[in-house]
Design a protein around this motif. Sequence first.
Motif, short mmCIF file in Angstrom:
data_model
loop_
_atom_site.label_atom_id
_atom_site.label_comp_id
_atom_site.label_asym_id
_atom_site.label_seq_id
_atom_site.Cartn_x
_atom_site.Cartn_y
_atom_site.Cartn_z
N UNK A 29 0.83 -1.20 0.00
CA UNK A 29 0.00 0.00 0.00
C UNK A 29 0.87 1.25 0.00
N UNK A 30 0.23 2.39 -0.24
CA UNK A 30 0.90 3.68 -0.20
C UNK A 30 0.43 4.45 1.02
N UNK A 31 1.35 5.14 1.67
CA UNK A 31 1.03 5.88 2.88
C UNK A 31 0.13 7.08 2.58
N UNK A 32 -0.59 7.51 3.60
CA UNK A 32 -1.47 8.68 3.45
C UNK A 32 -0.69 9.98 3.36
N UNK A 33 0.54 9.99 3.88
CA UNK A 33 1.39 11.18 3.84
C UNK A 33 2.34 11.07 2.65
N UNK A 34 2.42 12.09 1.79
CA UNK A 34 3.28 12.00 0.62
C UNK A 34 4.76 12.02 0.98
N UNK A 35 5.57 11.56 0.06
CA UNK A 35 7.02 11.55 0.25
C UNK A 35 7.54 12.96 0.50
N UNK A 36 7.10 13.89 -0.30
CA UNK A 36 7.42 15.30 -0.14
C UNK A 36 6.12 16.07 -0.28
N UNK A 37 5.86 17.00 0.63
CA UNK A 37 4.60 17.73 0.59
C UNK A 37 4.73 18.91 -0.37
N UNK A 38 4.39 18.67 -1.61
CA UNK A 38 4.56 19.67 -2.66
C UNK A 38 3.35 20.58 -2.83
N UNK A 39 2.13 20.06 -2.60
CA UNK A 39 0.93 20.85 -2.88
C UNK A 39 -0.28 20.23 -2.19
N UNK A 40 -1.35 21.00 -2.12
CA UNK A 40 -2.61 20.51 -1.57
C UNK A 40 -3.19 19.41 -2.45
N UNK A 41 -3.05 19.56 -3.76
CA UNK A 41 -3.54 18.53 -4.68
C UNK A 41 -2.86 17.20 -4.38
N UNK A 42 -1.56 17.24 -4.15
CA UNK A 42 -0.83 16.01 -3.84
C UNK A 42 -1.29 15.40 -2.52
N UNK A 43 -1.52 16.23 -1.52
CA UNK A 43 -2.03 15.73 -0.24
C UNK A 43 -3.33 14.97 -0.45
N UNK A 44 -4.23 15.55 -1.24
CA UNK A 44 -5.53 14.92 -1.49
C UNK A 44 -5.37 13.62 -2.27
N UNK A 45 -4.50 13.64 -3.25
CA UNK A 45 -4.30 12.44 -4.08
C UNK A 45 -3.71 11.30 -3.25
N UNK A 46 -2.76 11.61 -2.38
CA UNK A 46 -2.15 10.56 -1.55
C UNK A 46 -3.15 9.99 -0.55
N UNK A 47 -4.00 10.82 0.01
CA UNK A 47 -5.04 10.33 0.91
C UNK A 47 -5.97 9.38 0.19
N UNK A 48 -6.37 9.74 -1.03
CA UNK A 48 -7.24 8.86 -1.81
C UNK A 48 -6.55 7.53 -2.13
N UNK A 49 -5.30 7.61 -2.61
CA UNK A 49 -4.58 6.40 -2.98
C UNK A 49 -4.41 5.47 -1.78
N UNK A 50 -4.15 6.05 -0.63
CA UNK A 50 -4.01 5.25 0.59
C UNK A 50 -5.33 4.57 0.94
N UNK A 51 -6.41 5.35 0.96
CA UNK A 51 -7.70 4.78 1.37
C UNK A 51 -8.18 3.71 0.40
N UNK A 52 -8.07 3.95 -0.88
CA UNK A 52 -8.55 2.97 -1.85
C UNK A 52 -7.80 1.65 -1.72
#
Length: 343
Positions: free
Chosen positions: A118-141
């Motif tokens: 799986x992928x963690x809910x926190x991104x490797x590097x916090x680059x943007x709000x869009x990335x935060x949202x995408x990582x949360x989705x990828x983690x949950x799914x």
Amino acid sequence: MTVHTPTVSVVVPNYNHADSLPLTLPALQAQTHPATEIIFVDDRSTDDSVAVARALGVPVLSTPRNGGPALARNVGAARARGEILLFVDSDVELPPDTVARAVRLLAADPAAGAICGTLDAVPLVRDSLVQECRCLQAHWWRISSLGDVSFLFTAICAMPARVFAEIGPFHEGLRQTEEVEYGERLAVRYPIRLTDAIHGRHRDDDRLWPMLRKVFHRSRLRMPLYAHRRRAAQGFETAARMWAAVTALLGTLALPLPLLTGPAGAVPSLAAVLAFLACDAGMYRFVARRRGAGLLVAFVGVQWLINLAIAGGAAAGAAQWLCSPAFRRLYEGGPRPADRVPA
């Protein structure tokens, strides 16, 4: 009695992830499993990826042309000497015990064709709000789909080399969705396990438009496969998530109604929003608990746009499937599994 230590080849396909490599490659070099080789395959990057990898002491293989992740993984697998192949995307950072955990999981489950992480809910590097949202989705799914799946999650995926030899290489005619095709091919013969026992931090898309464009095309390119198999991927692409794309599209189309019918015209859009939220209610509760109501508002907005891109891609793919015989044959002509090799 001597305990056998399986050799592991970590295959890392890369294209233009020079900014992530100083985090991800040292994490691979720090793995605790003693018999690990790193095979870094650069797909003709246009950034400094090759120089960065070499500066970190990682040998570099290059693809003969820029051909996409399928070609890069195949080049790496062909060079691999390990009994286990661990495919890891170059923008994913692994904890130091990941290889050791993958070895133990495969040893404990000899029937499995692949173990995906799986992928963690926190991104490797916090680059943007869009990335935060995408990582949360990828983690949950992923964590909501744990168990047997028919979708190969190649960001972190371990499989016996003998299974890869039997199923064949990735379909190099597919620059995207190659993992979907491979999962379908593999799942016919072996179970694919999705587990959170192995995981990593991912540097996902950080800009909205490129991310939506990618989602659109992946949705479009999956349509010939869906038309052939007449079902979605096991354990991941649920009916509720498909309905979320439909409700986002319907709600958006209904937005002009108040201009034509007055305030009552807002009812269809409001109903679509409520239905949209209900389709993946667990995900929104997870985000609210994890990040609070403030980020939840932005998260819902990003999810709405992602689902619009999914719906638009599916519609475009369906139209292309009806009009183009070549598109209907998109997944034909790829590798075919060999006869089973006796254990």
